[in-house]
Each structure stands twice: as structure tokens, then as C-alpha cells.
Scaffold this motif. Structure first.
Motif, PDB file in Angstrom:
ATOM      1  N   ASP A 231      -1.373  58.069 -28.676  1.00 54.79           N
ATOM      2  CA  ASP A 231      -2.077  57.253 -27.926  1.00 54.79           C
ATOM      3  C   ASP A 231      -1.170  56.317 -26.849  1.00 54.79           C
ATOM      4  OD1 ASP A 231      -4.461  57.867 -28.785  1.00 54.79           O
ATOM      5  OD2 ASP A 231      -4.214  56.732 -31.213  1.00 54.79           O
ATOM      6  N   ASP A 232       0.051  56.422 -27.755  1.00 54.92           N
ATOM      7  CA  ASP A 232       1.095  55.132 -26.743  1.00 54.92           C
ATOM      8  C   ASP A 232       1.312  55.100 -25.573  1.00 54.92           C
ATOM      9  OD1 ASP A 232       5.116  55.872 -26.150  1.00 54.92           O
ATOM     10  OD2 ASP A 232       3.061  53.735 -26.259  1.00 54.92           O
ATOM     11  N   SER A 233       0.790  54.306 -25.091  1.00 55.07           N
ATOM     12  CA  SER A 233       0.504  54.015 -23.620  1.00 55.07           C
ATOM     13  C   SER A 233       1.543  54.610 -22.297  1.00 55.07           C
ATOM     14  CB  SER A 233       0.431  52.417 -23.346  1.00 55.07           C
ATOM     15  OG  SER A 233       1.549  51.968 -22.915  1.00 55.07           O
ATOM     16  N   GLY A 234       2.879  54.509 -22.919  1.00 55.24           N
ATOM     17  CA  GLY A 234       4.119  55.780 -22.311  1.00 55.24           C
ATOM     18  C   GLY A 234       3.189  56.758 -22.455  1.00 55.24           C
ATOM     19  N   CYS A 235       2.936  57.609 -23.108  1.00 54.20           N
ATOM     20  CA  CYS A 235       1.997  58.986 -22.450  1.00 54.20           C
ATOM     21  C   CYS A 235       1.038  58.788 -22.003  1.00 54.20           C
ATOM     22  CB  CYS A 235       1.844  59.821 -24.318  1.00 54.20           C
ATOM     23  SG  CYS A 235       2.965  59.897 -25.608  1.00 54.20           S
ATOM     24  N   ARG A 236       0.363  58.282 -22.127  1.00 50.92           N
ATOM     25  CA  ARG A 236      -0.884  58.052 -20.826  1.00 50.92           C
ATOM     26  C   ARG A 236      -0.229  57.946 -20.185  1.00 50.92           C
ATOM     27  NH1 ARG A 236      -3.248  55.295 -24.706  1.00 50.92           N
ATOM     28  NH2 ARG A 236      -3.229  53.127 -23.595  1.00 50.92           N
TER      29      ARG A 236
ATOM     30  N   ALA B 141      -0.347  67.976 -21.186  1.00 57.47           N
ATOM     31  CA  ALA B 141      -0.262  66.743 -21.879  1.00 57.47           C
ATOM     32  C   ALA B 141       0.618  66.199 -22.845  1.00 57.47           C
ATOM     33  CB  ALA B 141      -1.727  66.771 -22.549  1.00 57.47           C
ATOM     34  N   VAL B 142       1.228  64.663 -22.181  1.00 58.30           N
ATOM     35  CA  VAL B 142       1.885  64.100 -22.880  1.00 58.30           C
ATOM     36  C   VAL B 142       2.037  63.447 -24.288  1.00 58.30           C
ATOM     37  CG1 VAL B 142       3.668  62.294 -22.901  1.00 58.30           C
ATOM     38  CG2 VAL B 142       2.554  63.270 -20.753  1.00 58.30           C
ATOM     39  N   GLU B 143       2.690  64.407 -25.205  1.00 55.66           N
ATOM     40  CA  GLU B 143       2.013  64.042 -26.628  1.00 55.66           C
ATOM     41  C   GLU B 143       3.478  63.082 -26.943  1.00 55.66           C
ATOM     42  OE1 GLU B 143       1.551  68.110 -29.439  1.00 55.66           O
ATOM     43  OE2 GLU B 143       2.691  66.949 -30.768  1.00 55.66           O
ATOM     44  N   GLU B 144       4.646  63.412 -26.571  1.00 51.28           N
ATOM     45  CA  GLU B 144       5.526  62.320 -26.880  1.00 51.28           C
ATOM     46  C   GLU B 144       6.239  61.590 -26.272  1.00 51.28           C
ATOM     47  OE1 GLU B 144       6.982  63.297 -30.645  1.00 51.28           O
ATOM     48  OE2 GLU B 144       8.873  62.128 -30.539  1.00 51.28           O
ATOM     49  N   SER B 145       6.627  60.867 -26.073  1.00 47.20           N
ATOM     50  CA  SER B 145       7.371  59.949 -25.348  1.00 47.20           C
ATOM     51  C   SER B 145       7.871  59.282 -25.471  1.00 47.20           C
ATOM     52  CB  SER B 145       5.751  59.521 -24.184  1.00 47.20           C
ATOM     53  OG  SER B 145       6.877  59.361 -22.848  1.00 47.20           O
ATOM     54  N   SER B 146       9.520  59.445 -25.030  1.00 51.63           N
ATOM     55  CA  SER B 146      10.333  57.719 -25.646  1.00 51.63           C
ATOM     56  C   SER B 146      11.500  58.393 -24.765  1.00 51.63           C
ATOM     57  CB  SER B 146      10.564  57.770 -26.921  1.00 51.63           C
ATOM     58  OG  SER B 146      10.978  58.973 -27.588  1.00 51.63           O
ATOM     59  N   GLN B 147      12.858  57.435 -24.801  1.00 51.48           N
ATOM     60  CA  GLN B 147      14.479  57.345 -24.356  1.00 51.48           C
ATOM     61  C   GLN B 147      14.522  59.165 -25.206  1.00 51.48           C
ATOM     62  OE1 GLN B 147      16.667  54.294 -23.721  1.00 51.48           O
ATOM     63  NE2 GLN B 147      15.083  54.071 -21.574  1.00 51.48           N
ATOM     64  N   THR B 148      14.379  58.993 -26.322  1.00 52.56           N
ATOM     65  CA  THR B 148      15.266  60.407 -27.000  1.00 52.56           C
ATOM     66  C   THR B 148      14.483  61.406 -27.727  1.00 52.56           C
ATOM     67  OG1 THR B 148      13.898  59.449 -29.103  1.00 52.56           O
ATOM     68  CG2 THR B 148      16.064  58.208 -28.783  1.00 52.56           C
ATOM     69  N   ARG B 149      13.255  61.125 -27.233  1.00 54.42           N
ATOM     70  CA  ARG B 149      11.887  62.450 -27.253  1.00 54.42           C
ATOM     71  C   ARG B 149      11.259  63.273 -26.465  1.00 54.42           C
ATOM     72  NH1 ARG B 149      10.955  66.760 -31.451  1.00 54.42           N
ATOM     73  NH2 ARG B 149       8.700  66.875 -31.633  1.00 54.42           N
ATOM     74  N   LEU B 150      11.139  64.228 -26.042  1.00 58.82           N
ATOM     75  CA  LEU B 150       9.337  64.171 -24.850  1.00 58.82           C
ATOM     76  C   LEU B 150       9.098  65.604 -25.141  1.00 58.82           C
ATOM     77  CD1 LEU B 150       8.396  62.696 -21.982  1.00 58.82           C
ATOM     78  CD2 LEU B 150       8.155  65.069 -21.562  1.00 58.82           C
ATOM     79  N   VAL B 151       7.491  65.080 -25.630  1.00 60.84           N
ATOM     80  CA  VAL B 151       6.730  66.639 -25.767  1.00 60.84           C
ATOM     81  C   VAL B 151       6.024  66.613 -24.920  1.00 60.84           C
ATOM     82  CG1 VAL B 151       5.188  67.376 -27.976  1.00 60.84           C
ATOM     83  CG2 VAL B 151       7.601  65.856 -28.292  1.00 60.84           C
ATOM     84  N   LEU B 152       5.360  67.835 -24.385  1.00 60.95           N
ATOM     85  CA  LEU B 152       5.010  68.346 -22.955  1.00 60.95           C
ATOM     86  C   LEU B 152       3.616  69.338 -23.655  1.00 60.95           C
ATOM     87  CD1 LEU B 152       6.512  68.078 -19.635  1.00 60.95           C
ATOM     88  CD2 LEU B 152       4.871  66.089 -20.671  1.00 60.95           C
ATOM     89  N   THR B 153       2.638  69.777 -23.890  1.00 63.96           N
ATOM     90  CA  THR B 153       1.256  70.636 -23.872  1.00 63.96           C
ATOM     91  C   THR B 153       1.115  71.213 -22.806  1.00 63.96           C
ATOM     92  OG1 THR B 153      -0.630  69.496 -24.917  1.00 63.96           O
ATOM     93  CG2 THR B 153       1.735  69.854 -26.124  1.00 63.96           C
ATOM     94  N   ALA B 154      -0.001  72.063 -23.201  1.00 64.98           N
ATOM     95  CA  ALA B 154      -0.492  72.845 -22.570  1.00 64.98           C
ATOM     96  C   ALA B 154      -1.138  74.216 -22.680  1.00 64.98           C
ATOM     97  CB  ALA B 154       0.501  73.005 -20.715  1.00 64.98           C
ATOM     98  N   PRO B 155      -2.589  74.443 -22.465  1.00 64.14           N
ATOM     99  CA  PRO B 155      -2.718  75.200 -23.779  1.00 64.14           C
ATOM    100  C   PRO B 155      -3.107  76.282 -22.376  1.00 64.14           C
ATOM    101  CG  PRO B 155      -5.160  73.716 -21.780  1.00 64.14           C
ATOM    102  CD  PRO B 155      -3.638  72.949 -21.646  1.00 64.14           C
ATOM    103  N   LEU B 156      -3.179  77.376 -23.622  1.00 64.98           N
ATOM    104  CA  LEU B 156      -3.118  79.015 -24.440  1.00 64.98           C
ATOM    105  C   LEU B 156      -4.004  79.272 -22.744  1.00 64.98           C
ATOM    106  CD1 LEU B 156      -1.020  81.606 -23.914  1.00 64.98           C
ATOM    107  CD2 LEU B 156      -3.026  82.215 -25.801  1.00 64.98           C
ATOM    108  N   GLU B 157      -5.635  78.582 -22.969  1.00 65.40           N
ATOM    109  CA  GLU B 157      -6.471  79.248 -21.515  1.00 65.40           C
ATOM    110  C   GLU B 157      -6.163  79.165 -20.387  1.00 65.40           C
ATOM    111  OE1 GLU B 157      -7.333  76.695 -24.253  1.00 65.40           O
ATOM    112  OE2 GLU B 157      -7.192  78.309 -25.420  1.00 65.40           O
TER     113      GLU B 157
END
Lengths: 153, 153
Positions: free
Chosen positions: A4-9, A28-44
Motif C-alpha cells: 500500500d506504500d505510495s512508492g510501490c504505486r 506489480a510492485v510488492e515492495e519498494s525502498s532503497q534497500t529492497r525491491l520486490v516485483l511480482t507477475a502472475p504465471l497465467e
């Protein structure tokens, strides 16, 4: 979860607007900071002929995760950031959601990078991204990114 | 140009049906034989934030070109083919259509690969793919692919 972080959006909106294939991949951006970034994408949207994640999608998402972390670290829209080279090992198939994690490198590497960028207007940094599922590394990626200051493009 | 060859259409239909992101990327098969495979994709669907081709799209198309050539070489739907590792260098930006070319390796490498596959039911081969524009190599990719015979999956 920092979804829900606005940085992710903001990052997600930027990716979808500026790199349109990321929208089709459902990145989609699940986590976004200067120390860690997590991206996701659906298998479908990203499966291959075997029903597991397509290697090309994994490579694309890992490449993006490195870009995203570097944008966060530098936070300067005037910089021109490109990928120079990358290598990756596919260790096991991804059977569900793709999840790519880029953790910031050691502080000493970031400092050297910032000093070179300030001194020479150009600097290179190596970033590691892993695609993980159920606690196992499925794909291990290393990318060399280059940042160029304004006027050095 | 071998665009009208039914082998091109067959491979293109297979890619679009089995690896759906290739449809969204607009991947087309321009040439398809046991000696050379050429894939294209329009910049409009694959650009990055700088208006040039997104590195992740280049990586995905290069990965596919290697798969395609290996499918052509082996021509055996019972085989299980995966990519094990890859490395790539981004040499210059792609400013127009993406065009990835995979030429078959030397005959001796193909023979060794076929012998290993027949003897051990498993074999590895290295394939090079270049993305070229106006006679220049823009991205240089090498992928290690593994083929596994029926029952060795």
C-alpha cells in the motif's frame, strides 16, 4: 508487505506507462525502498509451453527489478540508467507466481558508485536479483547497470 | 525472406498459443530452418522509458530464438527442452524493430549434442543469438540449453 506504500504505486504506474510490456506481463510492485525491491507477475500471463514460468519473462522481470532498485537508490530523474550486461542461472522451474527480489548491494559498493558518478558523471554497479518460490532460489541473476549524468548521454 | 514458409507460421502459432506473452510482444517468425532462426518484434510494444527497446524484451526474444532453433534441430515433440543459463551484453540501443538471429552452431557441436542425447538421454548445447540493427550487433546473447529425452524429465 508494503503493497500500500505510495512508492510501490508510483513505480508500478511508471513501469506500466513507460515500459508497456510490463502491463501485459501483469508486473506489480510488492515492495519498494532503497534497500529492497520486490516485483511480482502472475504465471497465467507468463507461462511457457511446459506450464511453468517462461525464462524470458523471468529474465525481463529480473532486469526490471535491478532498474527499480537503482532508480530508488539514485532518486534523480535526470540520470540516464541502462543495463550493460547480465547473466543468469535457471535453477528450478517456477510453478506459481513469479517473485523477483533485488536487495541493495553492500554500502561500500553503493558509496563507490556514488563517488564515481559525482566525479566522472558515469558509474557502474552490479546488482543481484533472485526469483524465489517457497523459500528456494529458482533463478539467480546478476546485472551490470550504468548510470550517466545529465549531458553524458 | 522466408516469411511465407509454413514452418514460420507453425512456429509463430505455437509460440503465441503456448507462451502467451509472445503474442503481447508481437513476436513474429521471419525465418525458420535448422540452420537459422530469425524472430522480430515491433518497438511500439517493447520500448522502455527511453523510447528504445527494453532490455527485458531483448532478453526474452533472444531466449526464444535459441529455443526455436533447438526445436527445429531436434524436431521431436517428446523432448523436454529448457534453458539452464544465459549471459548477454547490451552493446547499443535498438531504435526500431527488434530482430533476433540464432544461427546453428558448428556441425561438430550439433553431432556431439545428438550423440550425448542418444547415449545418455540428456545433452547440453550452447547457442548464440544476436540482436542486430542496420548491420550492427546491438545485443549479444549466449544461452545454454538442455534437452532431456522422454522419461528423463
Amino acid at each position: 508487505m508494503m503493497r500500500d506504500d505510495s512508492g510501490c504505486r508510483d513505480l508500478e504506474n511508471f513501469l506500466h506507462a513507460q515500459i508497456p510490456i510490463t502491463r501485459e506481463m501483469g508486473v506489480a510492485v510488492e515492495e519498494s525502498s532503497q534497500t529492497r525491491l520486490v516485483l511480482t507477475a502472475p504465471l497465467e500471463l507468463n507461462h511457457n509451453h511446459l506450464g511453468t514460468a517462461f525464462g524470458g519473462s523471468l529474465s525481463a522481470i529480473a532486469t526490471l527489478a535491478g532498474y527499480g532498485l537503482l532508480w530508488n537508490l539514485l532518486d534523480d530523474p535526470g540520470l540516464h540508467i541502462v543495463i550493460r550486461e547480465s547473466s543468469m542461472r535457471y535453477l528450478r522451474p517456477v510453478k506459481g507466481e513469479i517473485r523477483a527480489i533485488c536487495a541493495a548491494p553492500e554500502e561500500s559498493a553503493i558509496s563507490s558508485f556514488r563517488v564515481a558518478l559525482a566525479d566522472r558523471g558515469k558509474a557502474r554497479i552490479s546488482l543481484r536479483v533472485t526469483v524465489e518460490e517457497e523459500g528456494e532460489i529458482c533463478m539467480d541473476f546478476t546485472g551490470e547497470y550504468v548510470a550517466l549524468g545529465e549531458g553524458r548521454k
